[in-house]
Design a protein around this motif. Structure first.
Motif, PDB file in Angstrom:
ATOM      1  N   THR A   5       3.798  -6.595   2.883  1.00  0.00           N
ATOM      2  CA  THR A   5       5.086  -6.404   2.204  1.00  0.00           C
ATOM      3  C   THR A   5       4.881  -5.910   0.775  1.00  0.00           C
ATOM      4  O   THR A   5       5.526  -4.945   0.342  1.00  0.00           O
ATOM      5  CB  THR A   5       5.898  -7.714   2.207  1.00  0.00           C
ATOM      6  N   GLN A   6       3.980  -6.538   0.026  1.00  0.00           N
ATOM      7  CA  GLN A   6       3.718  -6.125  -1.356  1.00  0.00           C
ATOM      8  C   GLN A   6       3.201  -4.689  -1.423  1.00  0.00           C
ATOM      9  O   GLN A   6       3.614  -3.904  -2.279  1.00  0.00           O
ATOM     10  CB  GLN A   6       2.695  -7.053  -2.011  1.00  0.00           C
ATOM     11  N   THR A   7       2.297  -4.352  -0.513  1.00  0.00           N
ATOM     12  CA  THR A   7       1.710  -3.015  -0.521  1.00  0.00           C
ATOM     13  C   THR A   7       2.752  -1.961  -0.161  1.00  0.00           C
ATOM     14  O   THR A   7       2.822  -0.907  -0.803  1.00  0.00           O
ATOM     15  CB  THR A   7       0.505  -2.951   0.435  1.00  0.00           C
ATOM     16  N   LEU A   8       3.568  -2.234   0.845  1.00  0.00           N
ATOM     17  CA  LEU A   8       4.626  -1.292   1.217  1.00  0.00           C
ATOM     18  C   LEU A   8       5.610  -1.090   0.060  1.00  0.00           C
ATOM     19  O   LEU A   8       6.017   0.033  -0.225  1.00  0.00           O
ATOM     20  CB  LEU A   8       5.354  -1.770   2.472  1.00  0.00           C
ATOM     21  N   ARG A   9       5.965  -2.166  -0.620  1.00  0.00           N
ATOM     22  CA  ARG A   9       6.885  -2.053  -1.760  1.00  0.00           C
ATOM     23  C   ARG A   9       6.273  -1.212  -2.874  1.00  0.00           C
ATOM     24  O   ARG A   9       6.955  -0.388  -3.488  1.00  0.00           O
ATOM     25  CB  ARG A   9       7.259  -3.432  -2.291  1.00  0.00           C
ATOM     26  N   SER A  10       4.998  -1.424  -3.163  1.00  0.00           N
ATOM     27  CA  SER A  10       4.358  -0.652  -4.233  1.00  0.00           C
ATOM     28  C   SER A  10       4.264   0.828  -3.853  1.00  0.00           C
ATOM     29  O   SER A  10       4.463   1.702  -4.707  1.00  0.00           O
ATOM     30  CB  SER A  10       2.978  -1.222  -4.578  1.00  0.00           C
ATOM     31  N   LEU A  11       3.981   1.117  -2.593  1.00  0.00           N
ATOM     32  CA  LEU A  11       3.917   2.509  -2.156  1.00  0.00           C
ATOM     33  C   LEU A  11       5.300   3.170  -2.210  1.00  0.00           C
ATOM     34  O   LEU A  11       5.418   4.352  -2.555  1.00  0.00           O
ATOM     35  CB  LEU A  11       3.347   2.602  -0.737  1.00  0.00           C
ATOM     36  N   GLU A  12       6.322   2.410  -1.881  1.00  0.00           N
ATOM     37  CA  GLU A  12       7.688   2.941  -1.975  1.00  0.00           C
ATOM     38  C   GLU A  12       8.051   3.197  -3.434  1.00  0.00           C
ATOM     39  O   GLU A  12       8.609   4.241  -3.773  1.00  0.00           O
ATOM     40  CB  GLU A  12       8.680   1.958  -1.343  1.00  0.00           C
ATOM     41  N   ASN A  70      -7.046   0.605  -3.138  1.00  0.00           N
ATOM     42  CA  ASN A  70      -6.904  -0.646  -2.407  1.00  0.00           C
ATOM     43  C   ASN A  70      -7.061  -0.391  -0.909  1.00  0.00           C
ATOM     44  O   ASN A  70      -6.511   0.577  -0.378  1.00  0.00           O
ATOM     45  CB  ASN A  70      -5.520  -1.236  -2.718  1.00  0.00           C
ATOM     46  N   LYS A  71      -7.819  -1.247  -0.226  1.00  0.00           N
ATOM     47  CA  LYS A  71      -8.070  -1.004   1.203  1.00  0.00           C
ATOM     48  C   LYS A  71      -6.784  -0.994   2.027  1.00  0.00           C
ATOM     49  O   LYS A  71      -6.671  -0.213   2.974  1.00  0.00           O
ATOM     50  CB  LYS A  71      -9.044  -2.033   1.777  1.00  0.00           C
ATOM     51  N   TRP A  72      -5.814  -1.827   1.688  1.00  0.00           N
ATOM     52  CA  TRP A  72      -4.580  -1.859   2.480  1.00  0.00           C
ATOM     53  C   TRP A  72      -3.775  -0.590   2.271  1.00  0.00           C
ATOM     54  O   TRP A  72      -3.152  -0.068   3.197  1.00  0.00           O
ATOM     55  CB  TRP A  72      -3.757  -3.103   2.176  1.00  0.00           C
ATOM     56  N   VAL A  73      -3.776  -0.059   1.045  1.00  0.00           N
ATOM     57  CA  VAL A  73      -3.095   1.210   0.790  1.00  0.00           C
ATOM     58  C   VAL A  73      -3.730   2.299   1.644  1.00  0.00           C
ATOM     59  O   VAL A  73      -3.040   3.066   2.322  1.00  0.00           O
ATOM     60  CB  VAL A  73      -3.144   1.580  -0.708  1.00  0.00           C
ATOM     61  N   ASP A  87       6.080   3.925  -5.868  1.00  0.00           N
ATOM     62  CA  ASP A  87       5.314   5.075  -6.363  1.00  0.00           C
ATOM     63  C   ASP A  87       5.717   6.390  -5.705  1.00  0.00           C
ATOM     64  O   ASP A  87       5.184   7.443  -6.050  1.00  0.00           O
ATOM     65  CB  ASP A  87       3.817   4.849  -6.152  1.00  0.00           C
ATOM     66  N   GLY A  88       6.623   6.328  -4.736  1.00  0.00           N
ATOM     67  CA  GLY A  88       7.107   7.544  -4.092  1.00  0.00           C
ATOM     68  C   GLY A  88       6.212   8.062  -2.978  1.00  0.00           C
ATOM     69  O   GLY A  88       6.337   9.205  -2.561  1.00  0.00           O
ATOM     70  N   MET A  89       5.304   7.207  -2.484  1.00  0.00           N
ATOM     71  CA  MET A  89       4.387   7.625  -1.424  1.00  0.00           C
ATOM     72  C   MET A  89       5.008   7.489  -0.034  1.00  0.00           C
ATOM     73  O   MET A  89       4.639   8.222   0.877  1.00  0.00           O
ATOM     74  CB  MET A  89       3.099   6.799  -1.459  1.00  0.00           C
ATOM     75  N   ILE A  90       5.899   6.521   0.124  1.00  0.00           N
ATOM     76  CA  ILE A  90       6.550   6.293   1.411  1.00  0.00           C
ATOM     77  C   ILE A  90       8.047   6.103   1.198  1.00  0.00           C
ATOM     78  O   ILE A  90       8.495   5.802   0.095  1.00  0.00           O
ATOM     79  CB  ILE A  90       5.979   5.059   2.160  1.00  0.00           C
ATOM     80  N   THR A  91       8.791   6.291   2.281  1.00  0.00           N
ATOM     81  CA  THR A  91      10.212   5.965   2.269  1.00  0.00           C
ATOM     82  C   THR A  91      10.436   4.819   3.249  1.00  0.00           C
ATOM     83  O   THR A  91       9.725   4.691   4.252  1.00  0.00           O
ATOM     84  CB  THR A  91      11.093   7.155   2.684  1.00  0.00           C
ATOM     85  N   ARG A  92      11.402   4.022   2.936  1.00  0.00           N
ATOM     86  CA  ARG A  92      11.788   2.878   3.779  1.00  0.00           C
ATOM     87  C   ARG A  92      13.180   3.182   4.302  1.00  0.00           C
ATOM     88  O   ARG A  92      14.107   3.424   3.525  1.00  0.00           O
ATOM     89  CB  ARG A  92      11.787   1.606   2.936  1.00  0.00           C
ATOM     90  N   THR A  93      13.314   3.177   5.626  1.00  0.00           N
ATOM     91  CA  THR A  93      14.604   3.469   6.250  1.00  0.00           C
ATOM     92  C   THR A  93      15.071   2.247   7.021  1.00  0.00           C
ATOM     93  O   THR A  93      14.342   1.722   7.867  1.00  0.00           O
ATOM     94  CB  THR A  93      14.485   4.669   7.208  1.00  0.00           C
ATOM     95  N   TYR A 130       8.920   2.891   8.064  1.00  0.00           N
ATOM     96  CA  TYR A 130       8.270   3.461   6.893  1.00  0.00           C
ATOM     97  C   TYR A 130       7.671   4.801   7.280  1.00  0.00           C
ATOM     98  O   TYR A 130       7.141   4.965   8.376  1.00  0.00           O
ATOM     99  CB  TYR A 130       7.181   2.516   6.374  1.00  0.00           C
ATOM    100  N   GLU A 131       7.741   5.747   6.339  1.00  0.00           N
ATOM    101  CA  GLU A 131       7.235   7.089   6.612  1.00  0.00           C
ATOM    102  C   GLU A 131       6.701   7.686   5.314  1.00  0.00           C
ATOM    103  O   GLU A 131       7.217   7.410   4.231  1.00  0.00           O
ATOM    104  CB  GLU A 131       8.374   7.941   7.161  1.00  0.00           C
TER     105      GLU A 131
END
Length: 146
Positions: free
Chosen positions: A81-88, A35-38, A90-96, A107-108
């Protein structure tokens, strides 16, 4: 038939991953990461995002939601928001979440996200380096198609 442990089942499934099969989980993951946004979020968090004082270009860094939104021209709030949630998920990013007024959310990339970032950055760099040639081929193709 002998009973298998959960770890044995996962190991067996891992051996059977084949993205060419419609129901394979790896195909779903490929769909997500293509996905381009990912790709753009991973690039921004990984090294290509804005860099603050003391940060070198190329260093992964945490970014706030508003920074990502500004960096990713054209992304809607809902899609980001949807993309960040999906990445979180899947374990690709963390949300602090930092309890400030107002609350600060950043996000990191995780280690898993950093490993994917290396691949995505290569694809992004390739696209930028080869865009002129692709344009030339498109123009030639379109001219021959008329």
């Amino acid at each position: 038939m002998p009973t298998m442990t959960a770890a044995q089942k996962r190991a067996r499934e891992h051996q059977e991953y084949d993205a060419f099969l419609a129901q394979c989980p790896s195909r779903q993951l490929l769909d997500r990461i293509s996905n381009k946004w990912v790709a753009l979020i991973m690039a921004a968090l990984g090294s290509d995002g804005p860099h603050g004082p003391g940060k070198c270009a190329g260093d992964p860094r945490a970014m706030r939601y508003s920074e990502l939104s500004r960096r990713l021209a054209g992304v809607s709030q809902k899609m980001l928001t949807q993309t960040l949630r999906s990445l979180e998920r899947d374990g690709m990013i963390t949300r602090t979440v930092t309890p400030t007024v107002p609350v600060t959310v950043s996000y990191e990339l995780t280690d898993l996200g950093l490993s994917l970032h290396q691949v995505i950055r290569g694809i992004k760099d390739w696209a930028e380096a080869n865009m002129d040639e692709v344009h030339a081929h498109r123009e030639a193709y379109d001219a021959n198609s008329e």
